[in-house]
Design a protein around this motif. Structure first.
Motif, mmCIF file in Angstrom:
data_model
loop_
_atom_site.group_PDB
_atom_site.id
_atom_site.type_symbol
_atom_site.label_atom_id
_atom_site.label_comp_id
_atom_site.label_asym_id
_atom_site.label_seq_id
_atom_site.Cartn_x
_atom_site.Cartn_y
_atom_site.Cartn_z
ATOM 1 N N VAL A 168 -37.547 21.090 -67.545
ATOM 2 C CA VAL A 168 -37.794 21.846 -66.306
ATOM 3 C C VAL A 168 -39.096 21.359 -65.679
ATOM 4 C CG1 VAL A 168 -38.372 24.118 -65.354
ATOM 5 C CG2 VAL A 168 -36.454 23.884 -66.943
ATOM 6 N N ALA A 169 -40.135 21.220 -66.480
ATOM 7 C CA ALA A 169 -41.426 20.734 -65.969
ATOM 8 C C ALA A 169 -41.275 19.334 -65.368
ATOM 9 C CB ALA A 169 -42.469 20.736 -67.078
ATOM 10 N N PHE A 170 -40.545 18.468 -66.051
ATOM 11 C CA PHE A 170 -40.333 17.111 -65.544
ATOM 12 C C PHE A 170 -39.591 17.151 -64.208
ATOM 13 C CE2 PHE A 170 -38.098 13.118 -65.052
ATOM 14 C CZ PHE A 170 -39.086 12.186 -65.357
ATOM 15 N N ARG A 229 -41.850 18.204 -61.418
ATOM 16 C CA ARG A 229 -42.839 17.176 -61.055
ATOM 17 C C ARG A 229 -42.223 16.013 -60.293
ATOM 18 N NH1 ARG A 229 -44.684 18.091 -66.402
ATOM 19 N NH2 ARG A 229 -43.652 16.170 -67.065
ATOM 20 N N HIS A 230 -40.944 15.721 -60.526
ATOM 21 C CA HIS A 230 -40.366 14.487 -60.007
ATOM 22 C C HIS A 230 -39.178 14.652 -59.071
ATOM 23 C CE1 HIS A 230 -43.051 12.383 -62.629
ATOM 24 N NE2 HIS A 230 -42.617 13.101 -63.637
ATOM 25 N N ASP A 231 -38.797 15.881 -58.782
ATOM 26 C CA ASP A 231 -37.679 16.121 -57.874
ATOM 27 C C ASP A 231 -38.107 17.217 -56.911
ATOM 28 O OD1 ASP A 231 -35.170 15.919 -56.727
ATOM 29 O OD2 ASP A 231 -34.047 16.586 -58.486
ATOM 30 N N VAL A 232 -37.170 17.945 -56.398
ATOM 31 C CA VAL A 232 -37.473 19.052 -55.490
ATOM 32 C C VAL A 232 -36.966 20.348 -56.102
ATOM 33 C CG1 VAL A 232 -37.443 17.653 -53.389
ATOM 34 C CG2 VAL A 232 -35.318 18.717 -54.193
ATOM 35 N N VAL A 233 -37.412 21.459 -55.535
ATOM 36 C CA VAL A 233 -36.944 22.771 -55.926
ATOM 37 C C VAL A 233 -36.595 23.519 -54.646
ATOM 38 C CG1 VAL A 233 -39.258 23.806 -55.988
ATOM 39 C CG2 VAL A 233 -37.425 24.784 -57.377
ATOM 40 N N VAL A 234 -35.570 24.340 -54.709
ATOM 41 C CA VAL A 234 -35.136 25.121 -53.553
ATOM 42 C C VAL A 234 -35.947 26.419 -53.522
ATOM 43 C CG1 VAL A 234 -33.182 26.307 -52.480
ATOM 44 C CG2 VAL A 234 -32.840 24.091 -53.605
ATOM 45 N N VAL A 235 -36.585 26.654 -52.375
ATOM 46 C CA VAL A 235 -37.477 27.797 -52.195
ATOM 47 C C VAL A 235 -36.943 28.666 -51.059
ATOM 48 C CG1 VAL A 235 -39.845 28.476 -51.637
ATOM 49 C CG2 VAL A 235 -39.425 26.371 -52.919
ATOM 50 N N PRO A 236 -36.783 29.967 -51.298
ATOM 51 C CA PRO A 236 -36.337 30.848 -50.207
ATOM 52 C C PRO A 236 -37.355 30.867 -49.071
ATOM 53 C CG PRO A 236 -36.130 31.957 -52.318
ATOM 54 C CD PRO A 236 -36.913 30.698 -52.566
ATOM 55 N N LYS A 237 -36.845 30.816 -47.866
ATOM 56 C CA LYS A 237 -37.691 30.828 -46.678
ATOM 57 C C LYS A 237 -37.696 32.239 -46.088
ATOM 58 C CE LYS A 237 -37.986 28.520 -42.173
ATOM 59 N NZ LYS A 237 -37.356 27.480 -41.339
ATOM 60 N N LEU A 238 -38.886 32.720 -45.761
ATOM 61 C CA LEU A 238 -38.998 34.025 -45.124
ATOM 62 C C LEU A 238 -38.469 33.918 -43.706
ATOM 63 C CD1 LEU A 238 -40.031 36.959 -45.197
ATOM 64 C CD2 LEU A 238 -42.210 36.086 -44.324
ATOM 65 N N GLU A 253 -49.569 30.561 -64.083
ATOM 66 C CA GLU A 253 -50.597 29.682 -64.645
ATOM 67 C C GLU A 253 -49.970 28.548 -65.466
ATOM 68 O OE1 GLU A 253 -50.592 33.041 -64.954
ATOM 69 O OE2 GLU A 253 -52.361 33.647 -63.794
ATOM 70 N N ASP A 254 -48.953 28.898 -66.267
ATOM 71 C CA ASP A 254 -48.273 27.871 -67.056
ATOM 72 C C ASP A 254 -47.531 26.895 -66.155
ATOM 73 O OD1 ASP A 254 -49.203 28.955 -69.415
ATOM 74 O OD2 ASP A 254 -47.346 30.033 -69.874
ATOM 75 N N LEU A 255 -46.959 27.409 -65.074
ATOM 76 C CA LEU A 255 -46.251 26.539 -64.149
ATOM 77 C C LEU A 255 -47.217 25.556 -63.484
ATOM 78 C CD1 LEU A 255 -43.630 25.711 -62.861
ATOM 79 C CD2 LEU A 255 -43.877 27.581 -61.242
ATOM 80 N N LEU A 256 -48.395 26.028 -63.137
ATOM 81 C CA LEU A 256 -49.408 25.120 -62.570
ATOM 82 C C LEU A 256 -49.773 24.020 -63.554
ATOM 83 C CD1 LEU A 256 -51.882 27.401 -60.572
ATOM 84 C CD2 LEU A 256 -50.594 25.438 -59.713
ATOM 85 N N LYS A 257 -49.936 24.378 -64.805
ATOM 86 C CA LYS A 257 -50.246 23.362 -65.833
ATOM 87 C C LYS A 257 -49.107 22.351 -65.942
ATOM 88 C CE LYS A 257 -53.054 26.480 -68.613
ATOM 89 N NZ LYS A 257 -53.048 27.301 -69.829
ATOM 90 N N ALA A 258 -47.878 22.843 -65.883
ATOM 91 C CA ALA A 258 -46.716 21.955 -66.009
ATOM 92 C C ALA A 258 -46.604 20.993 -64.832
ATOM 93 C CB ALA A 258 -45.437 22.786 -66.116
ATOM 94 N N LEU A 259 -47.079 21.435 -63.671
ATOM 95 C CA LEU A 259 -47.024 20.567 -62.487
ATOM 96 C C LEU A 259 -48.057 19.460 -62.531
ATOM 97 C CD1 LEU A 259 -46.373 23.259 -59.744
ATOM 98 C CD2 LEU A 259 -44.794 21.473 -60.502
ATOM 99 N N GLY A 260 -48.992 19.549 -63.453
ATOM 100 C CA GLY A 260 -49.985 18.493 -63.643
ATOM 101 C C GLY A 260 -51.189 18.568 -62.774
#
Length: 162
Positions: free
Chosen positions: A40-42, A45-54, A155-162
């Motif tokens: 998931v972390a990889f 870092r290397h692809d995209v993620v779908v984010v809901p738009k307000l 916080e863990d997600l930020l660490k995973a993003l590098g």
């Protein structure tokens, strides 16, 4: 001979604007199906993620139009004024960030939303958003409507993003 496509490497990042109308991260989808935190972390870092738009409510006389998942010409790549849709519990100022492997998994969560829209975030966009809102985001969920939901603290997600 069957060849599998090589995974993106840090030297050739995925450009969210060049997805040909695809609102899906296969690498994130596979990582979630395997419940593999490192994968998931990889993928993030290397692809995209779908984010809901307000999407702000329209005026009573304005047409609402059909549900949209955005697109290169209609907001899939975040503009400066675009905002991420976050979710929260009543009587608290804390928010939950929901991220998705595809626009279909977001649609499964909000099937009756008449104006559903998404954006694609890369690692830099996601990192910037998390850093700016770390004080109010208490949890991050991936594909919350299933079938392979995962959660992380910001916080863990930020660490995973590098």
């Amino acid at each position: 001979m069957n060849a599998t496509p090589a995974a993106p490497t840090p030297s050739d990042p995925v450009d969210p604007a060049d997805r040909n109308g695809t609102f899906r991260s296969e690498s994130l989808e596979h990582a979630l199906a395997a419940q593999d935190v490192a994968a998931v972390a990889f993928a993030l870092r290397h692809d995209v993620v779908v984010v809901p738009k307000l999407v702000l409510p329209t005026e009573p006389n304005e047409p609402t139009g059909a549900p949209s998942t955005g697109g290169p010409d209609d907001g899939a790549v975040p503009d400066e004024g675009d905002q991420v849709r976050v979710f929260g519990r009543e009587n608290t100022d804390k928010r939950i960030l929901l991220l998705f492997s595809s626009d279909n998994t977001y649609a499964a969560m909000v099937p009756d939303d008449p104006n559903r829209q998404v954006m694609l975030y890369d690692a830099l966009s996601l990192r910037a958003f998390l850093e700016a809102h770390l004080d109010v985001i208490e949890q991050v969920f991936f594909d919350i409507a299933g079938p392979h939901t995962m959660a992380a603290n910001p916080e863990d997600l930020l660490k995973a993003l590098g």
